[in-house]
Design a protein around this motif. Sequence first.
Motif, PDB file in Angstrom:
ATOM      1  N   THR A 262       0.795  -1.229   0.000  1.00 23.57           N
ATOM      2  CA  THR A 262       0.000   0.000   0.000  1.00 23.57           C
ATOM      3  C   THR A 262       0.825   1.276   0.000  1.00 23.57           C
ATOM      4  O   THR A 262       0.334   2.327  -0.395  1.00 23.57           O
ATOM      5  CB  THR A 262      -0.942   0.027   1.222  1.00 23.57           C
ATOM      6  OG1 THR A 262      -0.158  -0.146   2.414  1.00 23.57           O
ATOM      7  CG2 THR A 262      -1.967  -1.090   1.124  1.00 23.57           C
ATOM      8  N   TYR A 263       2.081   1.218   0.452  1.00 26.53           N
ATOM      9  CA  TYR A 263       2.870   2.447   0.515  1.00 26.53           C
ATOM     10  C   TYR A 263       4.350   2.111   0.367  1.00 26.53           C
ATOM     11  O   TYR A 263       4.783   0.954   0.506  1.00 26.53           O
ATOM     12  CB  TYR A 263       2.628   3.199   1.834  1.00 26.53           C
ATOM     13  CG  TYR A 263       2.935   2.400   3.082  1.00 26.53           C
ATOM     14  CD1 TYR A 263       4.232   2.366   3.604  1.00 26.53           C
ATOM     15  CD2 TYR A 263       1.948   1.677   3.740  1.00 26.53           C
ATOM     16  CE1 TYR A 263       4.525   1.636   4.737  1.00 26.53           C
ATOM     17  CE2 TYR A 263       2.229   0.943   4.873  1.00 26.53           C
ATOM     18  CZ  TYR A 263       3.516   0.924   5.369  1.00 26.53           C
ATOM     19  OH  TYR A 263       3.800   0.195   6.488  1.00 26.53           O
ATOM     20  N   ALA A 264       5.126   3.155   0.085  1.00 25.52           N
ATOM     21  CA  ALA A 264       6.585   3.055   0.035  1.00 25.52           C
ATOM     22  C   ALA A 264       7.173   4.192   0.859  1.00 25.52           C
ATOM     23  O   ALA A 264       6.688   5.327   0.796  1.00 25.52           O
ATOM     24  CB  ALA A 264       7.085   3.113  -1.400  1.00 25.52           C
ATOM     25  N   ILE A 265       8.199   3.881   1.638  1.00 28.57           N
ATOM     26  CA  ILE A 265       8.931   4.892   2.395  1.00 28.57           C
ATOM     27  C   ILE A 265      10.333   4.972   1.820  1.00 28.57           C
ATOM     28  O   ILE A 265      11.063   3.975   1.792  1.00 28.57           O
ATOM     29  CB  ILE A 265       8.972   4.560   3.892  1.00 28.57           C
ATOM     30  CG1 ILE A 265       7.550   4.545   4.462  1.00 28.57           C
ATOM     31  CG2 ILE A 265       9.824   5.571   4.649  1.00 28.57           C
ATOM     32  CD1 ILE A 265       7.474   4.132   5.909  1.00 28.57           C
ATOM     33  N   VAL A 266      10.700   6.146   1.343  1.00 27.88           N
ATOM     34  CA  VAL A 266      11.991   6.356   0.692  1.00 27.88           C
ATOM     35  C   VAL A 266      12.807   7.337   1.530  1.00 27.88           C
ATOM     36  O   VAL A 266      12.327   8.427   1.857  1.00 27.88           O
ATOM     37  CB  VAL A 266      11.812   6.903  -0.735  1.00 27.88           C
ATOM     38  CG1 VAL A 266      13.159   7.271  -1.359  1.00 27.88           C
ATOM     39  CG2 VAL A 266      11.087   5.874  -1.609  1.00 27.88           C
ATOM     40  N   VAL A 267      14.014   6.933   1.886  1.00 29.02           N
ATOM     41  CA  VAL A 267      14.935   7.817   2.594  1.00 29.02           C
ATOM     42  C   VAL A 267      15.983   8.295   1.598  1.00 29.02           C
ATOM     43  O   VAL A 267      16.746   7.499   1.051  1.00 29.02           O
ATOM     44  CB  VAL A 267      15.623   7.108   3.771  1.00 29.02           C
ATOM     45  CG1 VAL A 267      16.635   8.036   4.430  1.00 29.02           C
ATOM     46  CG2 VAL A 267      14.584   6.660   4.793  1.00 29.02           C
ATOM     47  N   ARG A 268      15.990   9.606   1.354  1.00 30.47           N
ATOM     48  CA  ARG A 268      17.029  10.213   0.525  1.00 30.47           C
ATOM     49  C   ARG A 268      18.027  10.918   1.435  1.00 30.47           C
ATOM     50  O   ARG A 268      17.839  10.976   2.648  1.00 30.47           O
ATOM     51  CB  ARG A 268      16.408  11.192  -0.471  1.00 30.47           C
ATOM     52  CG  ARG A 268      15.378  10.561  -1.419  1.00 30.47           C
ATOM     53  CD  ARG A 268      14.870  11.578  -2.418  1.00 30.47           C
ATOM     54  NE  ARG A 268      13.706  11.129  -3.156  1.00 30.47           N
ATOM     55  CZ  ARG A 268      13.738  10.562  -4.360  1.00 30.47           C
ATOM     56  NH1 ARG A 268      14.914  10.385  -4.957  1.00 30.47           N
ATOM     57  NH2 ARG A 268      12.644  10.186  -4.971  1.00 30.47           N
ATOM     58  N   THR A 269      19.067  11.442   0.848  1.00 30.91           N
ATOM     59  CA  THR A 269      20.101  12.098   1.651  1.00 30.91           C
ATOM     60  C   THR A 269      19.582  13.317   2.390  1.00 30.91           C
ATOM     61  O   THR A 269      20.173  13.744   3.384  1.00 30.91           O
ATOM     62  CB  THR A 269      21.287  12.504   0.771  1.00 30.91           C
ATOM     63  OG1 THR A 269      20.799  13.309  -0.320  1.00 30.91           O
ATOM     64  CG2 THR A 269      22.016  11.290   0.227  1.00 30.91           C
ATOM     65  N   THR A 270      18.472  13.898   1.943  1.00 36.24           N
ATOM     66  CA  THR A 270      17.943  15.106   2.589  1.00 36.24           C
ATOM     67  C   THR A 270      16.516  14.950   3.110  1.00 36.24           C
ATOM     68  O   THR A 270      16.079  15.778   3.915  1.00 36.24           O
ATOM     69  CB  THR A 270      17.960  16.294   1.613  1.00 36.24           C
ATOM     70  OG1 THR A 270      17.180  15.972   0.455  1.00 36.24           O
ATOM     71  CG2 THR A 270      19.385  16.611   1.177  1.00 36.24           C
ATOM     72  N   THR A 271      15.802  13.916   2.695  1.00 31.68           N
ATOM     73  CA  THR A 271      14.383  13.809   3.052  1.00 31.68           C
ATOM     74  C   THR A 271      13.990  12.361   3.343  1.00 31.68           C
ATOM     75  O   THR A 271      14.658  11.415   2.923  1.00 31.68           O
ATOM     76  CB  THR A 271      13.482  14.325   1.913  1.00 31.68           C
ATOM     77  OG1 THR A 271      13.816  13.635   0.700  1.00 31.68           O
ATOM     78  CG2 THR A 271      13.640  15.821   1.717  1.00 31.68           C
ATOM     79  N   LEU A 272      12.875  12.225   4.068  1.00 32.12           N
ATOM     80  CA  LEU A 272      12.174  10.951   4.222  1.00 32.12           C
ATOM     81  C   LEU A 272      10.799  11.145   3.623  1.00 32.12           C
ATOM     82  O   LEU A 272      10.055  12.045   4.037  1.00 32.12           O
ATOM     83  CB  LEU A 272      12.088  10.540   5.685  1.00 32.12           C
ATOM     84  CG  LEU A 272      11.433   9.185   5.991  1.00 32.12           C
ATOM     85  CD1 LEU A 272      12.061   8.564   7.232  1.00 32.12           C
ATOM     86  CD2 LEU A 272       9.918   9.287   6.185  1.00 32.12           C
ATOM     87  N   GLU A 273      10.421  10.289   2.648  1.00 30.33           N
ATOM     88  CA  GLU A 273       9.199  10.513   1.875  1.00 30.33           C
ATOM     89  C   GLU A 273       8.286   9.294   1.952  1.00 30.33           C
ATOM     90  O   GLU A 273       8.751   8.149   1.874  1.00 30.33           O
ATOM     91  CB  GLU A 273       9.567  10.790   0.409  1.00 30.33           C
ATOM     92  CG  GLU A 273      10.505  11.974   0.236  1.00 30.33           C
ATOM     93  CD  GLU A 273      11.255  11.965  -1.087  1.00 30.33           C
ATOM     94  OE1 GLU A 273      12.107  12.850  -1.289  1.00 30.33           O
ATOM     95  OE2 GLU A 273      11.006  11.047  -1.915  1.00 30.33           O
ATOM     96  N   LEU A 274       6.987   9.559   2.104  1.00 30.35           N
ATOM     97  CA  LEU A 274       5.972   8.509   2.118  1.00 30.35           C
ATOM     98  C   LEU A 274       5.130   8.612   0.856  1.00 30.35           C
ATOM     99  O   LEU A 274       4.557   9.671   0.566  1.00 30.35           O
ATOM    100  CB  LEU A 274       5.085   8.639   3.361  1.00 30.35           C
ATOM    101  CG  LEU A 274       3.877   7.700   3.439  1.00 30.35           C
ATOM    102  CD1 LEU A 274       4.322   6.246   3.556  1.00 30.35           C
ATOM    103  CD2 LEU A 274       2.982   8.068   4.614  1.00 30.35           C
ATOM    104  N   TYR A 275       5.064   7.522   0.104  1.00 32.34           N
ATOM    105  CA  TYR A 275       4.299   7.471  -1.135  1.00 32.34           C
ATOM    106  C   TYR A 275       3.142   6.479  -0.979  1.00 32.34           C
ATOM    107  O   TYR A 275       3.327   5.378  -0.441  1.00 32.34           O
ATOM    108  CB  TYR A 275       5.158   7.009  -2.312  1.00 32.34           C
ATOM    109  CG  TYR A 275       6.266   7.957  -2.707  1.00 32.34           C
ATOM    110  CD1 TYR A 275       6.097   8.853  -3.755  1.00 32.34           C
ATOM    111  CD2 TYR A 275       7.485   7.948  -2.038  1.00 32.34           C
ATOM    112  CE1 TYR A 275       7.122   9.714  -4.134  1.00 32.34           C
ATOM    113  CE2 TYR A 275       8.511   8.813  -2.395  1.00 32.34           C
ATOM    114  CZ  TYR A 275       8.319   9.694  -3.445  1.00 32.34           C
ATOM    115  OH  TYR A 275       9.330  10.552  -3.811  1.00 32.34           O
ATOM    116  N   SER A 276       1.975   6.872  -1.431  1.00 33.86           N
ATOM    117  CA  SER A 276       0.857   5.944  -1.535  1.00 33.86           C
ATOM    118  C   SER A 276       0.976   5.179  -2.850  1.00 33.86           C
ATOM    119  O   SER A 276       1.125   5.774  -3.913  1.00 33.86           O
ATOM    120  CB  SER A 276      -0.473   6.686  -1.486  1.00 33.86           C
ATOM    121  OG  SER A 276      -1.533   5.800  -1.799  1.00 33.86           O
ATOM    122  N   LEU A 277       0.895   3.846  -2.777  1.00 35.84           N
ATOM    123  CA  LEU A 277       1.001   3.028  -3.985  1.00 35.84           C
ATOM    124  C   LEU A 277      -0.364   2.589  -4.515  1.00 35.84           C
ATOM    125  O   LEU A 277      -0.436   1.787  -5.442  1.00 35.84           O
ATOM    126  CB  LEU A 277       1.871   1.797  -3.706  1.00 35.84           C
ATOM    127  CG  LEU A 277       3.303   2.078  -3.230  1.00 35.84           C
ATOM    128  CD1 LEU A 277       4.092   0.773  -3.157  1.00 35.84           C
ATOM    129  CD2 LEU A 277       4.000   3.078  -4.132  1.00 35.84           C
TER     130      LEU A 277
END
Length: 480
Positions: A262-277
């Motif tokens: 249902t979702y993806a959590i992506v950690v980038r060098t500057t942000t933490l992002e939550l995506y609805s799939l």
Amino acid sequence: MAPVLPTDVLILVLRHLGIRDVLQFRQTCKEFREITQLRSVWYHLLQSQVLEQNIPIPQLQGRSLTNLDTTELELCLQRALRLRQNWTSPSTMSIRRLTFRTVPEPRSQVVSLAFLPGRGHRWLMSLVLSTPPGHRAFTLQCWDLLGNPSTCVARRCPADFRGFRINTDASYPGIVALRSPIGVEIMGIDFTANDPESAFVTIQQLDFTESLHTFAGSTLLTKFDDNRLNLRVLENPDSSVELQNPSHTQQKECVDALVTETYAIVVRTTTLELYSLSPFRSGSSSPVLEPIQTHTWQWRVDSVCMVPQPSYTATSRGVPPPLNILVRYASLFPWPVNALHHYVLPCNPSYDALVPLEEVNNLPYLRDPVLLRTFASPIRLFARWDMVLGSHGTALWIDSHTEDYFDHAVEGQRLAGTLFTNVDVDEPVLPLSDQGVAATASMVYDVREDDRWVRIAIEEEEGKIAVGSSTAEITVYEYI
């Protein structure tokens, strides 16, 4: 002599006792012994002292507790508590230690190491780089750790290796995704094969050449054009959707990612992002997904480990558990900061799994991770180091803190760790300023006088740690 209290009352009392108290109670008289042989006594003790405390049960081998008899339940409880006591001791003592060489070439080192998740807890995957004069060769191997010595059950030496990922979902037949210049190969493993050279079995061949980032079930997260991310499913690999943060003029590097249905959590060098799939899973034609919530890190991230926290409460309620995040920040110099940070991304108490994520205030997690503690983990200039998070909250790392063991030696490594405190689903998370700083590791598993450790892997449910070296050797520590 008959018990003073009725049997049902004594059973209720036993549920609140420790295992030693129950064993002493058993030795009192014949009637008390018969009471402690009731299956319900050990089932409830296992429930309250192990499962509800999020303690792993070793040697369960996939069996359901409902199918175990009284003796087996008692053994499960004893093994779980014995492993936890040894595992969390300040100076842990391994029950068994195995060391084996992965390849015969002298100029070789382990560059990747991981236990296969959920497949019997006995299989260890290693990637070794050999560098004889004028040549580079990679060897991908799967090891059976039950034998002594350990046995290689699968081996692949790709001609032009470009990366691989292990599937985080053990229910899917594809175990490994291997990238080459001509595409991506999804492979399973025939663990019964007589020849390890033929044990890797191709399940699917894909013709895209993007870099692999995350392999979860039938979903692949890949990277293209430097730092742009694509999500695709193996059932329809020609169709993909890009995970794109519109606040970035150029997409930042992805350090870690967690992908679910249902979702993806992506950690980038500057942000933490939550995506609805949800749009992606429903077959939406949109080529881009944007995050539905974003957290900005205080400093640039160098390395991250991100694992859902074990939570009996969350499992029983069918909600996502809190997320443990282990962070080492970058610095202005070409080496990271000498400290590790434990964050927790709290779950949203009002989240409803039956309602789409796009609904207002129906997100599985709160927006901002909470910093729980920071502890020292020094790294010498150009020294090797690594870190990993276990499935039950153990943080494990290699660093250069050897002053307590080798005074001020110019080389030396420490294999250290700590057990993260569980955060309850319904309780507010207290930030670092309210809890204080934990300045040191709480467990030290081993030390060495040189800098040859390069990679670590952890199998917390079975009490195993694997360490790979710059000499292509692997050492496995067992604690139960």
